[in-house]
Design an enzyme around this catalytic site. Structure first.
Site, PDB file in Angstrom:
ATOM      1  N   ARG A 236       0.997  -1.070   0.082  1.00 32.07           N
ATOM      2  CA  ARG A 236       0.093  -0.020   0.069  1.00 32.07           C
ATOM      3  C   ARG A 236       0.862   1.245   0.261  1.00 32.07           C
ATOM      4  O   ARG A 236       2.020   1.311   0.713  1.00 32.07           O
ATOM      5  CB  ARG A 236      -0.812   0.052   1.275  1.00 32.07           C
ATOM      6  CG  ARG A 236      -2.178  -1.008   1.200  1.00 32.07           C
ATOM      7  CD  ARG A 236      -3.272  -0.632   0.048  1.00 32.07           C
ATOM      8  NE  ARG A 236      -4.123  -1.624   0.383  1.00 32.07           N
ATOM      9  CZ  ARG A 236      -4.520  -2.674  -0.686  1.00 32.07           C
ATOM     10  NH1 ARG A 236      -3.405  -3.013  -1.488  1.00 32.07           N
ATOM     11  NH2 ARG A 236      -5.339  -3.408  -0.609  1.00 32.07           N
ATOM     12  N   GLU A 265      -4.169   7.488  -4.853  1.00 29.58           N
ATOM     13  CA  GLU A 265      -4.435   6.825  -6.088  1.00 29.58           C
ATOM     14  C   GLU A 265      -5.814   7.335  -6.863  1.00 29.58           C
ATOM     15  O   GLU A 265      -6.740   7.499  -6.056  1.00 29.58           O
ATOM     16  CB  GLU A 265      -4.232   5.194  -6.251  1.00 29.58           C
ATOM     17  CG  GLU A 265      -3.181   4.640  -5.815  1.00 29.58           C
ATOM     18  CD  GLU A 265      -3.027   3.355  -5.261  1.00 29.58           C
ATOM     19  OE1 GLU A 265      -4.029   2.485  -5.442  1.00 29.58           O
ATOM     20  OE2 GLU A 265      -2.185   2.726  -4.841  1.00 29.58           O
ATOM     21  N   HIS A 284      -1.524  -0.033  -9.684  1.00 26.45           N
ATOM     22  CA  HIS A 284      -2.132  -0.846  -8.977  1.00 26.45           C
ATOM     23  C   HIS A 284      -2.645  -2.140  -9.533  1.00 26.45           C
ATOM     24  O   HIS A 284      -3.844  -2.494  -9.496  1.00 26.45           O
ATOM     25  CB  HIS A 284      -3.320   0.051  -7.905  1.00 26.45           C
ATOM     26  CG  HIS A 284      -3.680  -0.914  -6.712  1.00 26.45           C
ATOM     27  ND1 HIS A 284      -3.725  -0.149  -5.343  1.00 26.45           N
ATOM     28  CD2 HIS A 284      -3.448  -2.130  -6.373  1.00 26.45           C
ATOM     29  CE1 HIS A 284      -3.828  -0.971  -4.432  1.00 26.45           C
ATOM     30  NE2 HIS A 284      -3.830  -2.194  -4.812  1.00 26.45           N
TER      31      HIS A 284
HETATM   32  P1  NAP Z   1      -0.270 -11.608   5.089  1.00 28.11           P
HETATM   33  O1  NAP Z   1      -0.305 -13.167   4.668  1.00 28.11           O
HETATM   34  O2  NAP Z   1      -0.737 -11.293   6.350  1.00 28.11           O
HETATM   35  O3  NAP Z   1       1.276 -11.185   5.148  1.00 28.11           O
HETATM   36  C1  NAP Z   1       1.291 -10.098   5.832  1.00 28.11           C
HETATM   37  C2  NAP Z   1       2.855 -10.048   6.638  1.00 28.11           C
HETATM   38  O4  NAP Z   1       3.418  -8.957   7.189  1.00 28.11           O
HETATM   39  C3  NAP Z   1       2.823 -11.170   7.682  1.00 28.11           C
HETATM   40  O5  NAP Z   1       3.825 -12.232   7.601  1.00 28.11           O
HETATM   41  C4  NAP Z   1       2.784 -10.368   8.896  1.00 28.11           C
HETATM   42  O6  NAP Z   1       3.561 -11.065   9.675  1.00 28.11           O
HETATM   43  C5  NAP Z   1       3.820  -9.264   8.438  1.00 28.11           C
HETATM   44  N1  NAP Z   1       3.719  -8.186   9.111  1.00 28.11           N
HETATM   45  C6  NAP Z   1       4.834  -7.274   9.675  1.00 28.11           C
HETATM   46  N2  NAP Z   1       4.560  -6.297  10.347  1.00 28.11           N
HETATM   47  C7  NAP Z   1       3.347  -6.306  10.641  1.00 28.11           C
HETATM   48  C8  NAP Z   1       2.553  -5.415  11.114  1.00 28.11           C
HETATM   49  N3  NAP Z   1       2.686  -4.395  11.692  1.00 28.11           N
HETATM   50  N4  NAP Z   1       0.970  -5.804  11.042  1.00 28.11           N
HETATM   51  C9  NAP Z   1       0.854  -6.902  10.057  1.00 28.11           C
HETATM   52  N5  NAP Z   1       1.530  -7.633   9.610  1.00 28.11           N
HETATM   53  C10 NAP Z   1       2.983  -7.384   9.698  1.00 28.11           C
HETATM   54  O7  NAP Z   1      -0.924 -10.697   3.797  1.00 28.11           O
HETATM   55  P2  NAP Z   1      -0.728 -11.217   2.356  1.00 28.11           P
HETATM   56  O8  NAP Z   1      -1.827 -11.804   1.701  1.00 28.11           O
HETATM   57  O9  NAP Z   1       0.602 -11.588   1.951  1.00 28.11           O
HETATM   58  O10 NAP Z   1      -0.981  -9.570   1.616  1.00 28.11           O
HETATM   59  C11 NAP Z   1      -0.134  -8.517   1.966  1.00 28.11           C
HETATM   60  C12 NAP Z   1      -0.561  -7.195   1.550  1.00 28.11           C
HETATM   61  O11 NAP Z   1      -0.418  -7.208   0.198  1.00 28.11           O
HETATM   62  C13 NAP Z   1      -2.225  -6.839   1.891  1.00 28.11           C
HETATM   63  O12 NAP Z   1      -2.392  -6.421   3.089  1.00 28.11           O
HETATM   64  C14 NAP Z   1      -2.327  -5.814   0.549  1.00 28.11           C
HETATM   65  O13 NAP Z   1      -1.896  -4.494   1.088  1.00 28.11           O
HETATM   66  C15 NAP Z   1      -1.083  -5.864  -0.273  1.00 28.11           C
HETATM   67  N6  NAP Z   1      -1.606  -6.305  -1.563  1.00 28.11           N
HETATM   68  C16 NAP Z   1      -1.587  -5.505  -2.598  1.00 28.11           C
HETATM   69  C17 NAP Z   1      -1.649  -6.001  -4.015  1.00 28.11           C
HETATM   70  C18 NAP Z   1      -1.841  -5.210  -4.999  1.00 28.11           C
HETATM   71  O14 NAP Z   1      -2.691  -5.098  -5.877  1.00 28.11           O
HETATM   72  N7  NAP Z   1      -0.601  -4.068  -5.157  1.00 28.11           N
HETATM   73  C19 NAP Z   1      -2.403  -7.193  -3.902  1.00 28.11           C
HETATM   74  C20 NAP Z   1      -2.613  -8.079  -2.924  1.00 28.11           C
HETATM   75  C21 NAP Z   1      -2.293  -7.401  -1.678  1.00 28.11           C
HETATM   76  P3  NAP Z   1       3.444 -11.124  11.355  1.00 28.11           P
HETATM   77  O15 NAP Z   1       1.969 -11.024  11.633  1.00 28.11           O
HETATM   78  O16 NAP Z   1       4.157 -12.121  12.122  1.00 28.11           O
HETATM   79  O17 NAP Z   1       4.237  -9.782  11.583  1.00 28.11           O
END
Ligand code: NAP
Length: 325
Positions: A236, A265, A284
């Site tokens: 983000r 955006e 995006h």
């Molecule tokens: P996820 O599986 O929840 O992974 C997020 C990771 O961040 C977790 O391993 C978490 O581990 C870590 N983390 C580190 N610090 C954190 C904090 N302060 N708060 C929360 N988590 C923290 O999510 P995902 O499915 O990989 O997606 C990640 C993000 O990618 C989404 O939230 C979204 O914003 C973004 N995204 C963007 C697009 C796009 O179109 N550009 C598409 C899809 C997703 P810990 O809990 O151990 O900290």
């Protein structure tokens, strides 16, 4: 009686037909959507499905029937989750189905930034390719370099797999908890953010946007990166202090940036980022393939139908709602 569902984003025909089997569906044209029209339409809804629009507590004041919101995204930063929980509104999202296509976008940005793909394609188009290329057109290698993943979860894991198994890269990461599966499978090493920034050739941001992660990368963190490093953000926009990034790119503090997301955006056409050759900017498109966007819409529709029937067990963001009497 069928529940009322509000769809505030265009859905594929078959997904809309599926919703209509289970509910009375009202659709709002997302091109003309304002906070006022969305708030007014939510008043009669038992459930709503959509994406890319901020849903504030004020917009839910009149939504007394609303039991479930289903976002066509994995990120939930468009919602005040604590407020939804207080109101007893269940929030569902679409993890997993978008993981691989988003990891592909991250890798596309790594390769495009390192090998200057967009800049040099423009150079050819402008008729500047008049003899074989020299040092002025060289990029930097990706193979064998160090990748730093800030937030190694689902997408970070798919990225680590590409990097370690496909490109023989060393993988460092930060998380609040260790990701033991990624450590075992890809040799990923959990380090403090400062160590990651100082060692990585590519720093990829994959944390969700929360109060804790907003402006996680600012002037000091950019300065802590190697001068030859590239920043990739497909998470983000607000995770990076964009003004500080512009300064860092201007002054050569880092080599370049590959960006899919921005603080505002769509990105303004006069953004200084668009004047920089060492920036690859995408609109995006992290998950934007035909297959994945369809799977996300279908997943969100199934989440909503199940939530309204009281049978949803997965993809729930605020599980606490289910524990309420
Ligand atoms: P996820 O599986 O929840 O992974 C997020 C990771 O961040 C977790 O391993 C978490 O581990 C870590 N983390 C580190 N610090 C954190 C904090 N302060 N708060 C929360 N988590 C923290 O999510 P995902 O499915 O990989 O997606 C990640 C993000 O990618 C989404 O939230 C979204 O914003 C973004 N995204 C963007 C697009 C796009 O179109 N550009 C598409 C899809 C997703 P810990 O809990 O151990 O900290």
């Amino acid at each position: 009686m069928k529940p009322n569902i509000l769809a505030y984003k265009a859905l594929p025909d078959d997904v809309l037909a599926y919703l209509r089997e289970h509910a009375d569906v009202v659709t709002l044209d997302d091109a003309a959507l304002s906070p006022g029209t969305l708030a007014a339409a939510l008043k009669d809804a038992d459930g709503a499905i959509g994406a890319s629009v901020k849903v504030t507590p004020a917009m839910l004041e009149g939504a007394t029937r609303l039991k479930a919101l289903s976002t066509i995204s994995v990120g939930v930063d468009q919602f005040d989750v604590d407020d939804l929980t207080r109101r007893g509104i269940l929030l569902a999202h679409t993890p997993d189905v978008l993981t691989e296509s988003t990891a592909d976008t991250v890798f596309a940005l790594i390769l495009a930034s390192a090998r200057r793909v967009v800049e040099l394609a423009d150079w050819v188009r402008a008729g500047q390719w008049q003899k074989s290329v020299g040092e002025a057109q060289f990029g930097v290698e990706v193979q064998g370099k160090t990748l730093g993943i800030v937030g190694l979860g689902r997408i970070g894991g798919a990225l680590a797999r590409r990097a370690a198994l496909g490109f023989d890269m060393r993988v460092l990461y930060t998380n609040r908890h260790p990701n033991e599966a990624a450590e075992r499978a890809y040799g990923a090493k959990r380090v403090e953010l400062a160590e990651l920034l100082g060692a990585a050739d590519f720093v990829c941001l994959q944390v969700p946007l929360t109060a804790e992660t907003r402006h996680l990368i600012g002037a000091a963190e950019l300065k802590a990166m190697k001068p030859g490093a590239i920043l990739i953000n497909t998470s983000r926009g607000a995770i990076v202090d964009e003004a500080a990034l512009i300064e860092a790119l201007r002054h050569g503090t880092i080599l370049g940036a590959g960006l899919d997301v921005f603080e505002r955006e769509p990105l303004a056409a006069d953004s200084p980022l668009l004047t920089m050759k060492n920036v690859v900017a995408l609109p995006h498109i992290g998950s934007a393939t035909r297959e994945t966007r369809h799977a996300m819409a279908r997943c969100a529709a199934e989440n909503l139908v199940a939530a309204l029937a009281g049978t949803l067990t997965r993809n729930i963001v605020n599980r606490e709602v289910l524990k309420r009497p």
